[in-house]
Design a protein around this motif. Structure first.
Motif, PDB file in Angstrom:
ATOM      1  N   VAL A 181       0.831  -1.203   0.000  1.00 29.35           N
ATOM      2  CA  VAL A 181       0.000   0.000   0.000  1.00 29.35           C
ATOM      3  C   VAL A 181       0.866   1.254   0.000  1.00 29.35           C
ATOM      4  CG1 VAL A 181      -1.844   1.256   1.178  1.00 29.35           C
ATOM      5  CG2 VAL A 181      -1.857  -1.258   1.161  1.00 29.35           C
ATOM      6  N   ALA A 182       1.917   1.238   0.814  1.00 29.59           N
ATOM      7  CA  ALA A 182       2.793   2.419   0.861  1.00 29.59           C
ATOM      8  C   ALA A 182       3.452   2.659  -0.498  1.00 29.59           C
ATOM      9  CB  ALA A 182       3.856   2.244   1.936  1.00 29.59           C
TER      10      ALA A 182
ATOM     11  N   THR B 265      -8.905  -0.655  -5.915  1.00 35.17           N
ATOM     12  CA  THR B 265      -9.203  -1.868  -5.154  1.00 35.17           C
ATOM     13  C   THR B 265      -8.407  -1.956  -3.852  1.00 35.17           C
ATOM     14  OG1 THR B 265      -7.575  -3.195  -6.394  1.00 35.17           O
ATOM     15  CG2 THR B 265      -9.847  -3.170  -7.221  1.00 35.17           C
ATOM     16  N   LEU B 266      -7.378  -1.142  -3.706  1.00 31.70           N
ATOM     17  CA  LEU B 266      -6.680  -1.104  -2.419  1.00 31.70           C
ATOM     18  C   LEU B 266      -7.618  -0.611  -1.316  1.00 31.70           C
ATOM     19  CD1 LEU B 266      -3.258   0.468  -3.473  1.00 31.70           C
ATOM     20  CD2 LEU B 266      -3.698  -1.933  -2.913  1.00 31.70           C
ATOM     21  N   PHE B 267      -8.608   0.190  -1.684  1.00 31.74           N
ATOM     22  CA  PHE B 267      -9.573   0.681  -0.697  1.00 31.74           C
ATOM     23  C   PHE B 267     -10.747  -0.278  -0.531  1.00 31.74           C
ATOM     24  CE2 PHE B 267     -13.244   3.374   0.568  1.00 31.74           C
ATOM     25  CZ  PHE B 267     -12.771   3.736   1.826  1.00 31.74           C
ATOM     26  N   THR B 268     -11.130  -0.963  -1.569  1.00 32.25           N
ATOM     27  CA  THR B 268     -12.278  -1.862  -1.461  1.00 32.25           C
ATOM     28  C   THR B 268     -11.888  -3.237  -0.904  1.00 32.25           C
ATOM     29  OG1 THR B 268     -11.991  -2.537  -3.782  1.00 32.25           O
ATOM     30  CG2 THR B 268     -13.515  -0.722  -3.335  1.00 32.25           C
TER      31      THR B 268
ATOM     32  N   VAL C 128      -4.798   2.212   3.567  1.00 27.91           N
ATOM     33  CA  VAL C 128      -5.214   3.356   2.745  1.00 27.91           C
ATOM     34  C   VAL C 128      -5.797   4.443   3.644  1.00 27.91           C
ATOM     35  CG1 VAL C 128      -6.826   4.149   0.970  1.00 27.91           C
ATOM     36  CG2 VAL C 128      -5.623   1.967   0.678  1.00 27.91           C
ATOM     37  N   GLU C 129      -6.650   4.037   4.562  1.00 27.15           N
ATOM     38  CA  GLU C 129      -7.266   5.004   5.482  1.00 27.15           C
ATOM     39  C   GLU C 129      -6.209   5.660   6.367  1.00 27.15           C
ATOM     40  OE1 GLU C 129     -11.733   3.133   6.046  1.00 27.15           O
ATOM     41  OE2 GLU C 129     -10.096   2.349   7.284  1.00 27.15           O
ATOM     42  N   LEU C 130      -5.253   4.869   6.854  1.00 27.83           N
ATOM     43  CA  LEU C 130      -4.185   5.412   7.697  1.00 27.83           C
ATOM     44  C   LEU C 130      -3.392   6.476   6.944  1.00 27.83           C
ATOM     45  CD1 LEU C 130      -2.202   5.451  10.107  1.00 27.83           C
ATOM     46  CD2 LEU C 130      -1.034   3.496   9.045  1.00 27.83           C
ATOM     47  N   TYR C 131      -2.961   6.152   5.733  1.00 30.43           N
ATOM     48  CA  TYR C 131      -2.126   7.089   4.986  1.00 30.43           C
ATOM     49  C   TYR C 131      -2.916   8.311   4.518  1.00 30.43           C
ATOM     50  CZ  TYR C 131       1.130   3.134   4.861  1.00 30.43           C
ATOM     51  OH  TYR C 131       1.962   2.101   5.208  1.00 30.43           O
ATOM     52  N   SER C 132      -4.220   8.163   4.322  1.00 30.41           N
ATOM     53  CA  SER C 132      -5.030   9.319   3.940  1.00 30.41           C
ATOM     54  C   SER C 132      -5.107  10.334   5.075  1.00 30.41           C
ATOM     55  CB  SER C 132      -6.444   8.879   3.543  1.00 30.41           C
ATOM     56  OG  SER C 132      -7.207   8.484   4.674  1.00 30.41           O
ATOM     57  N   ARG C 133      -4.939   9.852   6.313  1.00 28.45           N
ATOM     58  CA  ARG C 133      -4.975  10.737   7.484  1.00 28.45           C
ATOM     59  C   ARG C 133      -3.595  11.205   7.903  1.00 28.45           C
ATOM     60  NH1 ARG C 133      -8.055   6.305   9.424  1.00 28.45           N
ATOM     61  NH2 ARG C 133      -6.287   5.784  10.789  1.00 28.45           N
TER      62      ARG C 133
ATOM     63  N   GLN D 129       0.144  11.754   6.619  1.00 27.78           N
ATOM     64  CA  GLN D 129       1.138  11.821   5.545  1.00 27.78           C
ATOM     65  C   GLN D 129       2.523  11.432   6.038  1.00 27.78           C
ATOM     66  OE1 GLN D 129       1.183  14.785   2.192  1.00 27.78           O
ATOM     67  NE2 GLN D 129       2.823  15.689   3.425  1.00 27.78           N
ATOM     68  N   SER D 130       2.872  11.798   7.249  1.00 26.96           N
ATOM     69  CA  SER D 130       4.210  11.478   7.760  1.00 26.96           C
ATOM     70  C   SER D 130       4.408   9.972   7.879  1.00 26.96           C
ATOM     71  CB  SER D 130       4.450  12.161   9.109  1.00 26.96           C
ATOM     72  OG  SER D 130       3.537  11.697  10.085  1.00 26.96           O
ATOM     73  N   GLN D 131       3.357   9.251   8.270  1.00 23.89           N
ATOM     74  CA  GLN D 131       3.461   7.786   8.352  1.00 23.89           C
ATOM     75  C   GLN D 131       3.597   7.181   6.958  1.00 23.89           C
ATOM     76  OE1 GLN D 131       3.572   5.914  11.387  1.00 23.89           O
ATOM     77  NE2 GLN D 131       4.416   4.509   9.851  1.00 23.89           N
ATOM     78  N   PHE D 132       2.865   7.731   6.005  1.00 25.74           N
ATOM     79  CA  PHE D 132       3.002   7.291   4.612  1.00 25.74           C
ATOM     80  C   PHE D 132       4.433   7.489   4.135  1.00 25.74           C
ATOM     81  CE2 PHE D 132       2.711   9.197   0.160  1.00 25.74           C
ATOM     82  CZ  PHE D 132       3.032   8.003  -0.468  1.00 25.74           C
ATOM     83  N   PHE D 133       4.984   8.661   4.364  1.00 24.55           N
ATOM     84  CA  PHE D 133       6.358   8.930   3.932  1.00 24.55           C
ATOM     85  C   PHE D 133       7.330   7.930   4.562  1.00 24.55           C
ATOM     86  CE2 PHE D 133       6.097  13.745   2.730  1.00 24.55           C
ATOM     87  CZ  PHE D 133       5.232  13.423   1.702  1.00 24.55           C
ATOM     88  N   LYS D 134       7.179   7.688   5.844  1.00 24.82           N
ATOM     89  CA  LYS D 134       8.074   6.768   6.553  1.00 24.82           C
ATOM     90  C   LYS D 134       7.990   5.363   5.964  1.00 24.82           C
ATOM     91  CE  LYS D 134       8.939   4.803  11.160  1.00 24.82           C
ATOM     92  NZ  LYS D 134       8.492   4.808  12.589  1.00 24.82           N
ATOM     93  N   ASP D 135       6.766   4.876   5.746  1.00 23.01           N
ATOM     94  CA  ASP D 135       6.585   3.523   5.228  1.00 23.01           C
ATOM     95  C   ASP D 135       6.979   3.424   3.757  1.00 23.01           C
ATOM     96  OD1 ASP D 135       5.718   2.823   7.716  1.00 23.01           O
ATOM     97  OD2 ASP D 135       3.589   2.706   7.192  1.00 23.01           O
ATOM     98  N   PHE D 136       6.792   4.498   3.010  1.00 22.42           N
ATOM     99  CA  PHE D 136       7.200   4.503   1.601  1.00 22.42           C
ATOM    100  C   PHE D 136       8.718   4.364   1.491  1.00 22.42           C
ATOM    101  CE2 PHE D 136       8.623   6.610  -2.282  1.00 22.42           C
ATOM    102  CZ  PHE D 136       7.837   5.988  -3.241  1.00 22.42           C
ATOM    103  N   VAL D 137       9.444   5.113   2.280  1.00 22.06           N
ATOM    104  CA  VAL D 137      10.912   5.022   2.261  1.00 22.06           C
ATOM    105  C   VAL D 137      11.354   3.610   2.626  1.00 22.06           C
ATOM    106  CG1 VAL D 137      13.024   5.784   3.417  1.00 22.06           C
ATOM    107  CG2 VAL D 137      11.302   7.467   2.716  1.00 22.06           C
TER     108      VAL D 137
END
Length: 327
Positions: A183-184, A267-270, A278-283, A285-293
């Motif tokens: 997801v990230a 479909t990542l949301f469904t 998806v819901e976590l990263y939509s809320r 952004q810093s966690q998304f950035f961390k997990d993406f890296v």
């Protein structure tokens, strides 16, 4: 003759072992300006054509999933080899190879025969994210370039835009990448565009039903209908999220709202197993950035274990008499 044969075996083995020794600052002593040179090229590419940095970022995905991060996808076809550029997931989709060529030319001027094309892809992908406003990180370097490429392997491995989240979970699991990683890393679609070709079935024949994907938000569906009518040139492109030039978490907000461009994204949301992330990263952004890296680093560690070289030209292998092994 026996001594020469033993030496050749040793050197080939060394290429494999050295390729596995990935670390930050790999070129600190052999080409200290390597990373700044690549970033400079990426900065110029962004100015010339903003879309190009998103294209270059995706090279890491398409290279690393097919037999490891070895620059194989950069090789042109030859009379005896069908490369990966014309594979189903790459043809008419991947672009901006010239940016990698430009970086390689600059590096060859500064440090001839030192920096591999595979490492350029990794550095350029990181720079694409950072220059678009996303996170920056220290990349692990020290890869070798492959001596061959495989269109067949790319066709068998790389997912279609029609893929659903369940299929993507299975694919990522094969590379020891978790659902969270999936997801990230899908957040790479925070920047860039995709073709109408990739969504025509969503709009007009989802799952062979002759109807549109019901997950598409009605207002967004109307926008897509105008962009991609049935008689459209299917190479017309649309934005992957509402902020296609900025690396942020808008992509995930769009998925929550039913405005994902690709089926593989929406479909990542469904899909229950991926929806929470998806819901976590939509809320957050810093966690998304961390997990993406973290995901980019894990994906960058994928290797084939095959012998390799440092190519002088990213599009072709060196002559058999002048393979340049990383030192």
């Amino acid at each position: 003759m026996a001594t020469i044969s033993l030496l050749l075996i040793f050197l080939l083995h060394a290429a494999t072992v050295i390729s596995a020794d990935l670390r930050p600052g790999f070129y600190h002593s052999t080409c200290p300006d390597a990373e700044s040179i690549v970033r400079g090229v990426m900065r110029k590419a962004l100015i010339r054509e903003p879309r190009s940095v998103a294209s270059v970022m995706r090279f890491q995905f398409h290279d690393c999933f097919v037999n490891g991060c070895d620059g194989s996808m950069l090789l042109d076809d030859t009379p005896t080899m069908l490369g990966e550029k014309l594979a189903l997931s790459n043809i008419n989709s991947l672009r901006s190879y010239e940016v990698i060529d430009e970086a390689k030319e600059e590096l060859e001027k500064a440090c001839p025969g030192v920096v591999s094309c595979a490492d350029i892809v990794i550095m350029a992908a990181r720079d694409a994210v950072a220059l678009a406003g996303g996170p920056d990180w220290k990349v692990r370097l020290g890869r070798l370039d492959s001596l061959t490429a495989s269109q067949e392997d790319s066709n068998n491995i790389m997912p279609s835009p029609r893929a659903n989240a369940s299929a993507l979970v299975d694919l990522f699991r094969k590379f020891n990448l978790s659902i969270r990683d999936l997801v990230a890393l899908s957040g790479s679609h925070s920047i860039g565009q995709a073709r109408c070709f990739s969504i025509m079935f969503r709009l007009y024949n989802q799952s062979g039903s002759g109807k549109p994907d019901p997950a598409i938000e009605p207002g967004f569906r109307e926008k897509l209908d105008k962009l991609c009518p049935l008689n459209v040139d299917q190479n017309v492109t649309g934005d992957l999220d509402a902020t296609p030039c900025v690396f942020d978490n808008q992509y995930f907000k769009d998925l929550v709202a039913g405005r994902g461009f690709l089926n593989s994204d929406q479909t990542l949301f469904t899909f229950p197993k991926t929806r929470g992330y998806v819901e976590l990263y939509s809320r957050d952004q810093s966690q998304f950035f961390k997990d993406f890296v973290n995901g980019m680093l894990k994906m960058g560690d994928l290797q084939s274990g095959h012998c390799g070289e440092v190519r002088k030209n990213c599009r072709v292998v060196n002559g058999h008499s002048d393979h340049l092994l990383l030192e």
